[in-house]
Design a protein around this motif. Structure first.
Motif, mmCIF file in Angstrom:
data_model
loop_
_atom_site.group_PDB
_atom_site.id
_atom_site.type_symbol
_atom_site.label_atom_id
_atom_site.label_comp_id
_atom_site.label_asym_id
_atom_site.label_seq_id
_atom_site.Cartn_x
_atom_site.Cartn_y
_atom_site.Cartn_z
ATOM 1 N N SER A 55 0.840 -1.193 0.000
ATOM 2 C CA SER A 55 0.000 0.000 0.000
ATOM 3 C C SER A 55 0.873 1.239 0.000
ATOM 4 C CB SER A 55 -0.927 0.001 1.224
ATOM 5 O OG SER A 55 -0.176 -0.028 2.413
ATOM 6 N N LEU A 56 0.290 2.355 -0.434
ATOM 7 C CA LEU A 56 1.038 3.597 -0.572
ATOM 8 C C LEU A 56 0.318 4.750 0.096
ATOM 9 C CD1 LEU A 56 2.037 3.494 -4.364
ATOM 10 C CD2 LEU A 56 3.455 2.838 -2.408
ATOM 11 N N VAL A 57 1.117 5.694 0.593
ATOM 12 C CA VAL A 57 0.615 7.016 0.966
ATOM 13 C C VAL A 57 1.102 7.963 -0.120
ATOM 14 C CG1 VAL A 57 0.705 8.886 2.661
ATOM 15 C CG2 VAL A 57 0.648 6.508 3.431
ATOM 16 N N ILE A 58 0.181 8.664 -0.764
ATOM 17 C CA ILE A 58 0.521 9.507 -1.905
ATOM 18 C C ILE A 58 0.209 10.958 -1.564
ATOM 19 C CG2 ILE A 58 0.088 9.980 -4.350
ATOM 20 C CD1 ILE A 58 -0.785 7.047 -4.610
ATOM 21 N N ARG A 69 -0.776 14.876 -1.796
ATOM 22 C CA ARG A 69 -2.032 15.384 -2.360
ATOM 23 C C ARG A 69 -1.926 15.688 -3.842
ATOM 24 N NH1 ARG A 69 -5.172 19.451 1.380
ATOM 25 N NH2 ARG A 69 -5.070 17.491 2.554
ATOM 26 N N GLY A 70 -0.815 16.276 -4.267
ATOM 27 C CA GLY A 70 -0.639 16.589 -5.678
ATOM 28 C C GLY A 70 -0.107 15.436 -6.501
ATOM 29 N N GLY A 71 0.160 14.310 -5.853
ATOM 30 C CA GLY A 71 0.617 13.120 -6.562
ATOM 31 C C GLY A 71 2.090 13.092 -6.880
ATOM 32 N N ARG A 72 2.887 14.025 -6.330
ATOM 33 C CA ARG A 72 4.295 14.079 -6.689
ATOM 34 C C ARG A 72 5.109 12.998 -5.987
ATOM 35 N NH1 ARG A 72 7.880 19.442 -7.639
ATOM 36 N NH2 ARG A 72 6.485 19.381 -9.428
ATOM 37 N N PHE A 73 4.825 12.712 -4.716
ATOM 38 C CA PHE A 73 5.623 11.754 -3.950
ATOM 39 C C PHE A 73 4.738 10.636 -3.408
ATOM 40 C CE2 PHE A 73 8.316 15.522 -3.781
ATOM 41 C CZ PHE A 73 9.570 14.985 -3.995
ATOM 42 N N ALA A 74 5.375 9.482 -3.166
ATOM 43 C CA ALA A 74 4.705 8.339 -2.557
ATOM 44 C C ALA A 74 5.570 7.808 -1.422
ATOM 45 C CB ALA A 74 4.443 7.245 -3.583
ATOM 46 N N LEU A 75 4.921 7.288 -0.398
ATOM 47 C CA LEU A 75 5.596 6.616 0.716
ATOM 48 C C LEU A 75 5.114 5.185 0.762
ATOM 49 C CD1 LEU A 75 6.390 7.800 4.268
ATOM 50 C CD2 LEU A 75 4.982 5.769 4.019
ATOM 51 N N GLY A 76 6.051 4.254 0.858
ATOM 52 C CA GLY A 76 5.693 2.849 0.921
ATOM 53 C C GLY A 76 6.929 1.993 1.053
ATOM 54 N N PHE A 77 6.779 0.702 0.773
ATOM 55 C CA PHE A 77 7.882 -0.249 0.881
ATOM 56 C C PHE A 77 8.470 -0.514 -0.504
ATOM 57 C CE2 PHE A 77 5.325 -0.866 4.633
ATOM 58 C CZ PHE A 77 6.255 -1.105 5.639
ATOM 59 N N PHE A 78 9.792 -0.679 -0.577
ATOM 60 C CA PHE A 78 10.464 -0.884 -1.849
ATOM 61 C C PHE A 78 11.694 -1.748 -1.636
ATOM 62 C CE2 PHE A 78 12.960 2.397 0.048
ATOM 63 C CZ PHE A 78 14.232 2.287 -0.499
ATOM 64 N N LEU A 86 11.262 0.978 4.057
ATOM 65 C CA LEU A 86 10.238 2.009 4.008
ATOM 66 C C LEU A 86 10.890 3.289 3.489
ATOM 67 C CD1 LEU A 86 7.298 2.943 4.777
ATOM 68 C CD2 LEU A 86 8.309 3.774 6.913
ATOM 69 N N GLY A 87 10.325 3.856 2.436
ATOM 70 C CA GLY A 87 10.945 5.032 1.858
ATOM 71 C C GLY A 87 9.955 5.951 1.181
ATOM 72 N N ILE A 88 10.487 7.061 0.686
ATOM 73 C CA ILE A 88 9.714 8.041 -0.077
ATOM 74 C C ILE A 88 10.367 8.163 -1.442
ATOM 75 C CG2 ILE A 88 8.979 10.472 -0.216
ATOM 76 C CD1 ILE A 88 9.143 10.553 2.848
ATOM 77 N N SER A 118 6.117 18.429 -1.112
ATOM 78 C CA SER A 118 7.536 18.772 -1.080
ATOM 79 C C SER A 118 8.409 17.549 -0.898
ATOM 80 C CB SER A 118 7.814 19.762 0.054
ATOM 81 O OG SER A 118 7.509 19.158 1.305
ATOM 82 N N GLY A 119 7.798 16.399 -0.566
ATOM 83 C CA GLY A 119 8.545 15.193 -0.238
ATOM 84 C C GLY A 119 8.798 15.049 1.250
ATOM 85 N N ASN A 120 8.295 15.988 2.051
ATOM 86 C CA ASN A 120 8.476 15.958 3.499
ATOM 87 C C ASN A 120 7.360 15.139 4.133
ATOM 88 O OD1 ASN A 120 9.525 16.505 6.003
ATOM 89 N ND2 ASN A 120 8.832 18.640 6.084
ATOM 90 N N PHE A 121 7.725 14.188 4.995
ATOM 91 C CA PHE A 121 6.774 13.372 5.732
ATOM 92 C C PHE A 121 6.718 13.935 7.149
ATOM 93 C CE2 PHE A 121 5.822 8.972 7.664
ATOM 94 C CZ PHE A 121 4.465 9.094 7.402
ATOM 95 N N VAL A 122 5.563 14.482 7.556
ATOM 96 C CA VAL A 122 5.465 15.229 8.803
ATOM 97 C C VAL A 122 4.464 14.572 9.742
ATOM 98 C CG1 VAL A 122 6.093 17.404 7.693
ATOM 99 C CG2 VAL A 122 3.686 16.776 7.878
ATOM 100 N N LEU A 123 4.727 14.749 11.041
ATOM 101 C CA LEU A 123 3.833 14.278 12.092
ATOM 102 C C LEU A 123 3.328 15.505 12.833
ATOM 103 C CD1 LEU A 123 2.771 11.627 13.351
ATOM 104 C CD2 LEU A 123 4.704 11.694 14.921
ATOM 105 N N LYS A 124 1.992 15.718 12.797
ATOM 106 C CA LYS A 124 1.400 16.938 13.345
ATOM 107 C C LYS A 124 0.451 16.595 14.485
ATOM 108 C CE LYS A 124 1.536 19.388 8.921
ATOM 109 N NZ LYS A 124 0.739 20.152 7.923
#
Length: 838
Positions: free
Chosen positions: A36-39, A41-50, A60-62, A129-135
């Motif tokens: 599964s992926l986290v994408i 909002r604009g579709g530029r980056f994805a987070l998942g397993f590779f 786990l990467g971006i 931006s490619g930044n994975f943030v915890l808010k």
């Protein structure tokens, strides 16, 4: 009961995948599993397993999601890979993130390591931006953790490199171990905040490469991805109570840009080319000898534009610490004061000698003197302390200066720098330095003050005759490269500006005529290596044992004069293992000579088309030569300081060193394309018939693809061992290209292979090279690959397109103007060079 739990767990994981895998967030107590992926909002980056490269491990990467190539920019579990596809990333009610190797594991492989948070109020989000943030917080506006604070090997626009004064956190890049292993490698790129901050590349804990001191250089001489082009980028330098950082914001959101430290320790800056579907590197460092930290040792200057007699030179007042090693071109020991008693240089008559246009020395032990300080006060401040060895004036919204104490390390000549270094010397050295200044005009001396005293008129009269002679020599050199004869020969304004006004073309050492006569035994016929329309080439040996090849321009050769100008203006700036090195030149009396490195195996054609020589070149050696030539051309087209079209590539212009490594030579016809220029056109066509592309031979149009065509011809010659202009039947249209093309269409391509390679062939590799050669010589310029793609095809097993109609006599393009063109070229492989016009 256990099976029911497993079913329930599977349903939960499926629910998490479908609910969160297509969104940009992971809510508290949600998870994502492998697949599964986290994408964003604009579709530029994805987070998942590779799995990187050929590895079977999972991380786990971006990565970039909306381009054709998976390009990973951040990795969580770099040193703790997952075996299999059971990995799971989960949110936590207490505002944290945890990565587990499987759903039943109790110990996480990685976590965000957030120590505080509000239960149930956190969300993790992947930004465009490619930044994975915890808010956290009701409005989710408080960032408690972000991946940008913990870079891997890649820096993206908006990411900060530096040090937080509040938390002590240092954000820096670390290389991967290899293309298949994202574990922390040997190289790191980080800010050194002491004194005047600088960016360093380290190999382990040892400095490997250094950027210029903080912001005043505007990062033009720094091994850093983006120069200050404010139409696209906005550089930010922060040095305040929060921390010391450098970052770049991109102004055009459609541009994809990144910089990465590769496993070999090279920092590459790249943009995504949508048309070619690949990343293009527009900057890489360290790239040449002077890029490496302290190459020439302390108290020296490294000049990357000088390769002979030596890139290293001692700073004023210093001499080599180990003279024998220095003359053997090992400058790692650096330089020491010339006079032992001058270790303390305080005293009457001392002064400061200016070293122009440099990347300032390592500022780790330097001291900054506050804003508003003038140059005179900087010098006065340095004089106060006998340990002060140099100073430089700096402008950061006002004047200031840096003072160096002790040794001066990693000073590098950089022609576009606007900073000079003032090195402290004793009275004897200061007086000597003044006496060696030449080429000054009379009005200058009328206002010259030296050490608070006026230069005596007697001293001026003594120096003036020498000054006039050297000025005349400078003028003669200047006239050679800027003749007032109405000719419209090629010159490049950028190169010319860098050459003028700096110690008579310092990037190219000048040899005396006597030295060249001695080296060649007064141009003995026994030392003749070859002759051409420009003159002759002689073998020579310098007093230090260095073997050289001297190209002596014929006094009556207008062709040679144009070639001489072109080669001096171009090849002096080029450094690549597959390009011949120009050591210097001689311009004295009526002589104009170029001094090259000597290559004992002469040119490729002497091996390739000679029955005995051909047997030396088995397929392994030929393929190595092919790849080397391709890399050299790629450097000219893409990686050198200028985009250079050679225009006369052929086997006789490929020289071989002692190990049969290829080096491209003869840049007399080369042209530079501007950054936004696709092709050029010349009214005066010159070259070797058979190697010239159709559009150039007929219409005078040249581009990178012209060189690609020539390379394709060389490639076919390497495979067949036959010359391009040899006739293969009574039909005079059946030349080498036609011959290979016909056999290719009949699926009998291996019949064209040089029989002397029998027993060493790799049939699959040979067929691939034949196909690449035919792709390079296609008639339509748009169909030919560029050199970047050609190198990629040579070095990988990628599928290749089927070749189309090649360009050779008999095709439509040649037939349009064949009659007009035939008289302009030679069919016996003699290069014709005319006045080159755009």
């Amino acid at each position: 009961m256990e099976s029911a739990k497993l079913v329930l767990l599977s349903l939960l994981l499926f629910w998490h995948q479908t609910c969160s895998g297509s969104h940009d967030t992971i809510a508290a107590n949600e998870s994502i599993s492998d697949g599964s992926l986290v994408i964003s909002r604009g579709g530029r980056f994805a987070l998942g397993f590779f799995s990187p490269g050929s590895s079977s491990y999972r991380y786990l990467g971006i990565w970039y999601h909306d381009i054709g190539e998976q390009t990973v920019v951040w990795v969580a579990n770099r040193n703790d890979p997952i075996t299999g596809t059971s990995g799971i990333l989960t949110g936590h009610g207490y505002c944290n993130l945890f990565l587990y190797s499987n759903s039943s594991s109790k110990l996480p492989l990685w976590s965000a390591n957030v120590s505080a948070g509000s239960n149930g109020t956190c969300v993790a989000q992947l930004l465009d931006s490619g930044n994975f943030v915890l808010k956290e917080g009701a409005s989710k506006r408080i960032t408690v953790w972000q991946s940008f604070d913990y870079p891997s090997d890649t820096v993206l626009p908006g990411m900060k490199i530096g040090l937080s004064r509040r938390t002590g956190l240092s954000s820096f890049l670390t290389s991967w171990r290899s293309e298949d292993d994202p574990g922390i490698g040997n190289f790191s790129y980080k800010l050194k905040p002491s004194a005047s901050p600088q960016l360093f590349m380290y190999q382990g804990t040892i400095p490997y490469c250094r950027g210029a001191p903080w912001q005043w250089e505007r990062w033009r001489s720094v091994p850093w991805p983006w120069e200050s082009n404010h139409d696209f980028f906005n550089d930010t330098f922060d040095n305040n109570e929060d921390g010391i950082y450098y970052s770049t914001a991109i102004m055009d959101s459609s541009v994809y840009m990144r910089a990465v430290v590769d496993p070999s320790g090279i920092l590459k800056s790249m943009t995504w080319d949508e048309g070619d579907g690949r990343w293009k590197a527009f900057y890489a460092s360290p790239k040449q000898k002077c890029d490496f930290y302290g190459t020439c040792g302390p108290n020296s200057k490294c000049d990357p534009s000088i390769v002979f007699p030596y890139e290293c030179a001692c700073l004023p007042g210093y001499e080599p610490r180990f003279p024998k090693k220095w003359h053997l071109r090992d400058g790692s020991g650096g330089c020491v004061r010339k006079r032992a008693e001058a270790t303390s240089i305080c005293g009457e008559g001392e002064g400061f000698v200016r070293v122009e246009k440099v990347k300032l020395p390592d500022t780790s032990a330097a001291v900054w003197v506050g804003l508003g300080t003038s140059k005179l006060n900087c010098e006065g401040e340095c004089r106060k302390n006998c340990a002060c060895s140099a100073y430089a004036t700096i402008d950061i919204g006002g004047k200031g200066c840096l003072l160096w104490y002790g040794e001066l390390v990693d000073t590098v000549y950089f022609p576009v720098s606007f900073h000079d270094l003032y090195v402290r010397v004793d009275a004897e050295e200061f007086g000597k330095n003044w006496r060696n200044r030449t080429g000054k005009e009379l009005p200058f001396f009328c206002g010259l003050w030296l050490n608070e005293g006026f230069v005596s008129f007697v001293e001026f009269l003594r120096m003036y005759p020498v000054m006039c002679l050297r000025t005349a020599k400078k003028r003669r050199i200047r006239n050679l490269f800027h003749p007032n004869d109405g000719s419209n020969h090629f010159t490049d304004s950028v190169v010319t500006e860098q050459m003028e006004g700096h110690s008579v073309y310092p990037e190219l050492p000048f040899f005396s005529l006597n030295a060249i006569r001695a080296a060649t035994d007064n141009f003995s016929p026994a030392n003749t290596l070859g002759r051409g329309g420009f003159g002759s080439v002689y073998k020579g040996r310098l007093p230090n044992g260095q073997e050289i090849a001297v190209k002596r321009l014929s006094a009556n050769s207008r062709q040679g004069l144009e070639q001489f100008r072109n080669e001096v203006l171009l090849i002096a700036k080029l450094q690549h293992r597959n390009l011949v090195k120009l050591h210097g030149c001689c311009i004295e009396e009526e002589e104009q000579m170029l001094i090259y490195e000597y290559l004992p195996n002469r040119s490729l054609d002497l091996f390739l088309f000679d029955r005995k020589g051909g047997t030396v070149l088995d397929w392994t050696r030929r393929f190595s030569i092919i790849v080397g030539i391709a890399r050299g051309i790629l450097y000219l087209h893409q990686d050198s300081r200028f985009r250079i079209i050679h225009r006369d590539l052929k086997t006789s212009n490929i020289l071989l060193d002692g190990e049969l490594n290829p080096k491209i030579s003869d840049f007399g016809m080369a042209m530079i394309l501007e950054a936004d220029q696709v092709h050029g056109k010349t009214a005066s066509i010159g070259g070797t018939y058979g190697y010239m592309s159709p559009e150039y031979a007929v219409f005078g149009k040249f581009s990178e693809k012209s060189d690609v065509f020539s390379f394709g011809v060389i490639l076919l010659e390497m495979i067949t061992g036959k010359k391009i202009n040899r006739v293969y039947s009574e039909d005079d249209n059946l030349n080498l290209i036609t011959y290979v093309w016909e056999r290719w269409k009949e699926e009998k391509a291996l019949e064209v292979v040089d029989s002397s390679m029998e027993g060493s062939l790799n049939a699959q590799e040979v067929l691939k090279c034949i196909q690449i050669g035919l792709l390079c010589v296609e008639e339509d310029v748009q169909d030919r690959p560029n050199m970047s793609m050609t190198v990629l095809m040579l070095n990988t097993a990628m599928p290749l397109p089927r070749p189309k109609q090649p360009g050779f006599p008999g095709t439509s393009c040649f037939n349009k103007s064949r009659g007009a063109a035939e008289g302009s070229f030679s069919v016996n492989e003699v290069t014709l060079t005319g006045v080159i016009t755009r």
